[in-house]
Design an enzyme around this catalytic site. Structure first.
Site, PDB file in Angstrom:
ATOM      1  N   GLU A   1       0.826  -1.215   0.000  1.00 24.63           N
ATOM      2  CA  GLU A   1       0.000   0.000   0.000  1.00 24.63           C
ATOM      3  C   GLU A   1       0.858   1.262   0.000  1.00 24.63           C
ATOM      4  OE1 GLU A   1      -3.114   0.637  -0.483  1.00 24.63           O
ATOM      5  OE2 GLU A   1      -3.608  -1.467  -0.728  1.00 24.63           O
TER       6      GLU A   1
ATOM      7  N   TYR B   1      -6.839   6.626   4.380  1.00 23.55           N
ATOM      8  CA  TYR B   1      -6.972   5.651   3.283  1.00 23.55           C
ATOM      9  C   TYR B   1      -6.131   4.398   3.558  1.00 23.55           C
ATOM     10  CZ  TYR B   1      -5.770   3.061  -0.791  1.00 23.55           C
ATOM     11  OH  TYR B   1      -5.525   1.998  -1.618  1.00 23.55           O
TER      12      TYR B   1
ATOM     13  N   ASP C   1      -9.530   6.503  -2.466  1.00 27.01           N
ATOM     14  CA  ASP C   1      -8.367   7.067  -3.169  1.00 27.01           C
ATOM     15  C   ASP C   1      -8.848   7.596  -4.520  1.00 27.01           C
ATOM     16  OD1 ASP C   1      -8.827   4.835  -4.689  1.00 27.01           O
ATOM     17  OD2 ASP C   1      -6.765   4.112  -4.647  1.00 27.01           O
TER      18      ASP C   1
END
Ligand code: SF4
Length: 395
Positions: free
Chosen positions: A32, A115, A133
């Site tokens: 991520e 996020y 996002d």
């Protein structure tokens, strides 16, 4: 209906990515962070190498700054890797290396925002935490026909609310299915990236007796749809699994949404770099703390304010004397955030060494064979590669 359409589509169309073959929160966290501002195809080799070299949180926490920067070299936005290490050190010190499991604890780590915390908690732990996002914003504004600028606070919160409703819907549908849950791809790492085996026609995993981590897959389906189908330009609405529910498609407004307004104009900046060579060694320096690309290596360079400033004058200002010859190297153009940067470079061969104060101020001398031992910024890596190729080809 939207939730099941997304889950069914994801079950049959998800890309087989290595971080989708694990539920190790550390591996998912690394993916991520790397995927922020960076495309999947770029991230793949970096993630594989990182996981090979630093397979545990403890390994990251104890790695040298040079090592982590070298492994990140080429990905850009290097604050990400420094925060990753700071967070790993906190986890090692305060939690004996075990990744935290609650949203608030994950969010408290350096470099992790709303996020990323939602992505890790949903993907690694299947928790019903929303994500938002750029890809998800695009899908949601189009599906729900939201015309307001998604960067405005109220609209942004509306979108977070919709993302939350969807993941909660997925969670409810999951809880109706018998356990145990599985992921789309086998959990054992497999060599190479094989495509997933397709589910029988019309029978996505959501329909197959609970073989699904619904929260994880719902969030990933939104991101995947935005990446593969609902593209910024020319979205492929005709093959989209949610076209019957999509307001933008029905009202022919896909080009208008999301309404991001006008982008701020890019600012042009010009830098001049000097590849200074003396007896087969090159002058390089490490960028200081708290500047863009901190800790990364580069050739001495200076920003040229105004087009008229010549490279020779800049060299003199920087080094204190005029060079005998400046040999132009290829110009490197690149962008950092809103800046469009032109890097002009010149090779300077010195017969005498630089005077001590200059050498000390300017950095350190490195042979081309040692270039691989330090992490250069992307633009200066190109200069370094150019020099290596020149030397190896005997030009
Ligand atoms: Fe995007 Fe078109 Fe699908 Fe709507 S129908 S979500 S605009 S790809």
């Amino acid at each position: 209906m939207l939730v099941s359409a997304l889950l069914d589509w994801f079950a049959q169309n998800a890309r087989d990515l290595p971080w989708r073959r694990t539920q190790d929160p550390y591996a998912i966290w690394v993916s991520e962070i790397m995927l922020q501002q960076t495309q999947v195809k770029t991230v793949l080799p970096f993630w594989e190498r990182w996981m090979r070299e630093l397979p545990t949180i403890e390994a990251v926490a104890k790695a040298s700054p040079d090592k982590i920067h070298k492994l990140w070299e080429g990905l850009g936005y290097y604050t990400r890797v420094r925060n990753l290490q700071k967070a790993a050190q906190i986890i090692l010190k305060e939690r004996e290396g075990e990744f935290p499991k609650t949203f608030d604890e994950v969010l408290a780590l350096p470099g992790i925002g709303r996020y990323t915390a939602g992505a890790i908690c949903s993907i690694a732990f299947n928790q019903p935490m929303p994500i938002l996002d750029g890809n998800v914003v695009r899908v949601l504004t189009r599906v729900f026909g939201i015309a307001q600028d998604p960067r405005e606070k109220e609209t942004n919160e509306l979108l977070w609310g919709l993302a939350e409703e969807l993941v909660n819907g997925a969670n409810r549908s999951c809880s109706l299915l018998p356990s145990p849950q599985h992921t789309v791809f086998p959990q054992k790492p497999s060599p190479g990236l094989r495509p997933p085996s397709p589910a029988p026609a019309g029978e996505g995993l959501a329909r197959r007796g609970g073989m699904l981590n619904c929260c994880s897959h719902l969030n990933q389906s939104l991101m995947e749809l935005g990446a593969l189908v609902c593209a910024p330009r020319n979205p492929q609405c005709l093959i989209c699994p949610v076209k019957k529910l999509c307001v933008a498609f029905k009202e022919n407004r896909t080009e208008e949404l999301p309404n991001l307004g006008k982008r701020a104009a890019a600012t042009a900046r010009r830098f001049v770099a000097f590849v200074v060579e003396h007896r087969g060694k090159f002058l390089v320096r490490q960028r200081p703390e708290k500047v863009v690309n901190a800790h990364m290596w580069e050739f001495p360079n200076v920003e040229a304010n105004g087009n008229a400033t010549s490279a020779a004058e800049l060299f003199k200002t920087h080094f204190g004397f005029l060079p005998a010859e400046l040999l132009p190297l290829p110009v490197v153009k690149h962008s950092i955030t809103r800046y469009r940067i032109t890097l002009e470079a010149f090779r300077v061969s010195l017969e005498k060494p630089l005077k001590k104060p200059h050498a000390r101020v300017m950095g350190t001398w490195l042979s081309h064979a040692k270039f691989d031992t330090v992490a250069f910024t992307a633009a200066h890596k190109k200069l370094a590669n150019f020099e290596v190729n020149r030397i190896l080809s005997g030009r």
